[in-house]
Design an enzyme around this catalytic site. Structure first.
Site, PDB file in Angstrom:
ATOM      1  N   TRP A  21     119.111  46.909  22.291  1.00 46.38           N
ATOM      2  CA  TRP A  21     118.357  46.378  22.665  1.00 46.38           C
ATOM      3  C   TRP A  21     117.906  44.828  22.874  1.00 46.38           C
ATOM      4  CZ3 TRP A  21     112.488  47.331  21.444  1.00 46.38           C
ATOM      5  CH2 TRP A  21     111.850  46.620  20.608  1.00 46.38           C
ATOM      6  N   ASP A  22     118.200  43.848  22.264  1.00 47.37           N
ATOM      7  CA  ASP A  22     118.207  42.841  21.956  1.00 47.37           C
ATOM      8  C   ASP A  22     118.049  41.327  22.900  1.00 47.37           C
ATOM      9  OD1 ASP A  22     118.393  42.546  18.666  1.00 47.37           O
ATOM     10  OD2 ASP A  22     119.244  44.326  19.014  1.00 47.37           O
TER      11      ASP A  22
ATOM     12  N   GLU B 100     112.747  52.314  13.569  1.00 47.18           N
ATOM     13  CA  GLU B 100     113.165  53.251  13.679  1.00 47.18           C
ATOM     14  C   GLU B 100     112.812  53.935  12.015  1.00 47.18           C
ATOM     15  OE1 GLU B 100     116.547  51.159  13.045  1.00 47.18           O
ATOM     16  OE2 GLU B 100     116.872  51.212  15.420  1.00 47.18           O
TER      17      GLU B 100
ATOM     18  N   LYS C 132     109.218  49.917   9.977  1.00 42.79           N
ATOM     19  CA  LYS C 132     110.039  49.544  10.009  1.00 42.79           C
ATOM     20  C   LYS C 132     110.146  47.335  10.689  1.00 42.79           C
ATOM     21  CE  LYS C 132     115.530  47.856  10.759  1.00 42.79           C
ATOM     22  NZ  LYS C 132     116.434  48.719  11.409  1.00 42.79           N
ATOM     23  N   GLN C 133     109.017  47.993  11.802  1.00 43.28           N
ATOM     24  CA  GLN C 133     108.978  46.462  12.738  1.00 43.28           C
ATOM     25  C   GLN C 133     107.984  46.777  13.800  1.00 43.28           C
ATOM     26  OE1 GLN C 133     113.049  45.870  15.025  1.00 43.28           O
ATOM     27  NE2 GLN C 133     113.093  48.253  15.788  1.00 43.28           N
TER      28      GLN C 133
END
Length: 842
Positions: free
Chosen positions: A356-357, A495, A619-620
């Protein structure tokens, strides 16, 4: 370091892997890590080379389980250049003493330079000066120039130039239990006195790779005749050239290499193509000059200039990030069937998979080199058939793209992965990150907004969006009690959370109503209907007939887009997913004291026998991705369409809440948080921007950069400059600007393309200047805070910016009572104390 040079002084074995990655050279067709030419793969060095999209699939049996993985293949090593004196051993990096050692990556020219003074075991000192490039002018060529000067000796010098096809994939320690021999030998031979040839083949994909090398030794401009010998094996060939060396007299070595594969266009056969290319290639200097010219024009199109009172290396680091982005994706990529991987083509991390980056990478490309974005979106369209099959097999309609994609578009996620802290193989449920499909549709629409490329929308983009919309409509379910549509059994960008507490993540995995996913789905369903309206009647009928799409289904999509469920907690904060507020709070300070670096809390908790699914840990950025992708104005429209209020208080309280519960286990997280803080707390935004900027150059993830760059974070830092701090938003046929430079920036200059025009932008704390270069193009509309102007090629317009607020609207500075104001949906969500948990659909 200076503004155009990444420089390393001294030989430090602990830093070699990092340096090799950051000094990688490439051209969008292939890359080569910045390893020493006389190094072999070992615990310190890893001289890998990689083809864009060069995948091969192998199966490994571990503990009775067969694991199939498709990897980015480490192709034959073309670098080897080594020396020995008289009958001594070949000199290797860790077998000599370095009296001087300097390595420089010249970003403006695309050159890697090495300056060495080395002493062997006999006390002989040799000066070694080297230049290297992978041609941005000709994607099939690379070259090395080496200048050797004996400082205190004379004698017989042998130079070895080799092509090594015996390489394996060994660049990621945690993958080393897996089968790693992707190449089989086909042919090696000496072509003539100065040319050698190697042909290898990938064992499963059957792709042939041919390398041909020409090595010449010069005394000044004149090639030297010297004693030659060839050493040859099935997967290795070396050419040894021996000559008399005199103290103080320079010897110059040139190695030019041609690389072709059986997938290349406009060739009959890769071996003939490589030999033909090499036979017509000039010497090092003219090849290098053509390469420099190509980079000159790239920098003219893609450069950023800043003036700052802060870290003097900010500009250099930004250029380093641009450099690696343009080496990963270039004009040479447009005819290749490849995507853009999150770790570049710089190493073997994530096995070179496409993820997905793109969300973080495409904005820079679309505003600078839209032809590259178009080509990368075609990678997705070519795999539409596989995405349709994946959706059907999972019980859905439309097209379901995988979380990790490689050669053919199937799901490449591992079902288990190794935790290097505990040594445990743990389930990998990242395939539930269905939000990748929203990202693909978002990228299509953003490309159209910037370019107005109607032909792309007609032929490819609309079909992609329609099939993705159909998938999301099929994955939703209607909840009569809530009078809302639900999306269950998925994962968001965070995640760490793969299932509800106490649930088996494999058989009962996934979460319900991830807020980021649901808002994205509402947005993409709306934009898909807009895209359909943009099509000519004949193309619309053709697509609808092809897909079996009728008005009733379109009305269903519209209804879903207006009635998806968004979870909130009791204080009006957008919840990460339904039931998130019932999880336990986490002892952040205690774990920081115990472990120091806690970015990868999932691995730490697994080592302790605990589960991150039990805690409010991320995580993010997850929810906060909404504030990264959409402006306040657009989010207000989306939430209004959904029937929810959306206020400034909700923005600040949501940001504050989730920032405190994020470990930043991904470099992308710093980019996202820097973005969302840009309007609320510019000082904190700048701090987070610098963390993202230093994530690879300082290896802030603790050793991961040696396995490959973090390209999403690199592109994200550039995008922070261009779209966030300049405030660029292309929407509804207007290019809107809303500059808000951090205090540390005094000015920013860059160039973007928008709908056929090339715009030179200059922003200071007081003004925004937009100059359109002369070109044949229609006028466009630009705007700043409600003031719009039509601008034609050759015109310039300057906006005087409104004064910045005297203080940032930081959450910490805001009155607590304001933060507690409720932001309830008009249709009440269910009682958060009674979350509904269901297993995922697949």
């Amino acid at each position: 370091m200076n503004d155009w040079c990444l420089r390393y002084e001294g030989y430090d074995p602990q830093q070699i892997g990092l340096r090799e990655t950051l000094c990688t050279l490439g051209n969008g067709y292939f890359t080569t890590r910045g390893a020493a030419t006389d190094a072999q793969a070992d615990a310190v060095h890893y001289p890998g080379s990689y083809l864009a999209g060069g995948y091969n699939r192998l199966t490994t049996e571990i503990a009775g389980r067969k694991l199939e993985n498709e990897d980015l293949v480490n192709i034959p090593n073309w670098l080897p250049l080594a020396i020995r004196v008289d009958d001594g051993p070949w000199l290797k990096p860790d077998a000599v003493t370095y009296l001087d050692y300097r390595q420089e990556l010249a970003l403006k020219e695309g050159l890697l330079r090495r300056f060495l003074r080395l002493q062997d075991a006999e006390g002989r000192i040799t000066r070694w000066e080297e230049r290297r490039f992978v041609s941005m002018d000709n994607p099939h060529l690379a070259a090395i120039e080496m200048r050797l000067t004996p400082e205190n000796w004379s004698g017989r010098l042998t130079v070895r130039s080799a092509l090594d096809g015996s390489v394996i994939n060994a660049g990621v320690p945690r993958y080393r239990q897996l089968n790693s021999r992707h190449l089989e030998p086909v042919e090696t031979r000496a072509v003539d006195d100065d040319m050698i040839f190697l042909r290898s083949r990938m064992v499963q994909s059957r792709r042939e790779i041919v390398e041909a090398a020409r090595t010449q030794i010069f005394d000044g401009p004149v090639p030297l005749s010297a004693e030659q010998r060839v050493e040859q094996r099935a997967d290795f060939i070396a050419q040894d050239v021996t000559l008399d060396a005199q103290e103080g007299r320079e010897i110059r070595v040139e190695k030019v290499v041609a690389l072709y594969t059986s997938h290349d266009a406009a060739i009959s056969e890769p071996g003939l193509a490589a030999l033909n290319e090499l036979g017509h290639a000039g010497t090092f200097e003219p090849l290098c000059e053509a390469h420099r010219v190509a980079w000159k024009h790239l920098w003219e199109d893609c450069g950023i200039e800043i003036e700052t009172d802060a870290d003097s290396q900010v500009e250099m680091k930004l250029r380093l990030h641009i450099f690696h982005l343009l080496q990963t994706v270039s004009i040479h990529s447009t005819d290749l069937d490849v995507g853009v991987p999150p770790r570049g083509w710089h190493g073997e991390a994530y096995r070179g998979k496409i993820m997905w980056d793109e969300l973080f990478i495409f904005p820079f490309l679309t505003l600078r080199k839209p032809v590259l974005t178009r080509a990368l979106l075609r990678y997705r369209h070519r795999r539409l058939g596989e995405a349709r099959r994946a959706a059907q097999e999972a019980g859905f309609r439309g097209a379901m793209f995988p979380w990790q994609s490689g050669s053919d578009g199937r799901e490449e996620c591992q079902r288990v992965h190794l935790n290097p802290l505990s040594g445990n193989w743990i389930p990998d449920n990242t395939h539930r990150q269905r939000h990748i499909n929203a990202a693909v549709a978002y990228n299509v629409w953003q490309y159209y907004e910037v370019t107005e490329d109607r032909e792309f929308l007609y032929e490819y983009g609309a079909e992609l969006m329609l099939e993705i919309a159909r998938f999301w409509a099929s994955i939703t379910s209607y909840d009569e009690a809530e009078d809302r549509y639900m999306i269950r059994g998925v994962m968001g960008p965070d995640e760490f959370h793969t299932a509800y507490p106490g649930k088996d993540p494999v058989t009962e995995g996934g979460l319900d109503n991830n807020a980021y996913t649901n808002v994205m789905v509402s947005w993409l369903l709306t934009r898909t209907l807009d895209a359909l309206d943009l099509l000519p009647d004949t193309r619309r009928r053709e697509l609808c007939d092809k897909l079996g799409l009728g008005e009733e289904e379109l009305q269903y999509w519209d209804d879903i887009s207006r009635n998806l469920f968004i979870p909130f907690d009791g204080d009006g904060v957008i919840s990460q997913f339904q039931g998130y507020e019932d999880l336990k709070e986490f002892d952040w300070e205690g774990y920081r004291r115990k472990y120091g670096q806690i970015e990868r809390l999932d691995r730490i908790l697994d080592q302790e026998g605990a589960d991150p699914n039990d805690y409010k840990v991320s995580k993010q950025a997850d929810v906060l991705m909404l504030f990264f992708l959409f402006s306040t104005e657009e989010l207000t429209e989306i939430f209004a369409r959904l029937g929810y209020d959306f206020t400034p208080d909700m923005i600040f309280s949501t940001i504050h809440y989730h920032m405190q519960r994020t470990s930043h286990g991904s470099t992308l997280s710093w980019v996202t948080h820097a973005w969302v803080m840009a309007r609320a707390d510019r000082k904190r935004s700048w701090e987070l921007f610098n963390l993202a900027l230093n994530s690879d150059i300082a290896d802030l993830q603790g050793g991961t950069t040696a396995e490959g760059i973090h390209l999403g974070a690199m592109a994200g830092t550039i995008d922070l400059m261009q779209r966030c701090y300049i405030g660029i938003e292309p929407r509804t046929n207007v290019l809107t600007f809303n500059p808000r430079l951090p205090d540390e920036l005094t000015s920013l200059k860059t160039t973007v393309r928008y709908r056929g025009q090339t715009l030179d932008l200059e922003v200071t704390q007081e003004t925004l200047s937009v100059t359109s270069r002369s070109v044949t193009a229609h006028p466009i509309t630009i705007a700043y805070r409600g003031r719009t102007r039509d601008i034609s090629p050759g015109q310039r317009y300057a906006f005087r910016l409104f004064p910045q607020a005297k203080r940032d609207r930081s959450v910490k500075q805001r009155d607590r009572a304001e933060l507690q104001r409720q932001c309830r949906p008009r249709r009440q969500p269910p009682d958060p104390a009674q979350p509904e948990s269901r297993p995922g659909s697949d």
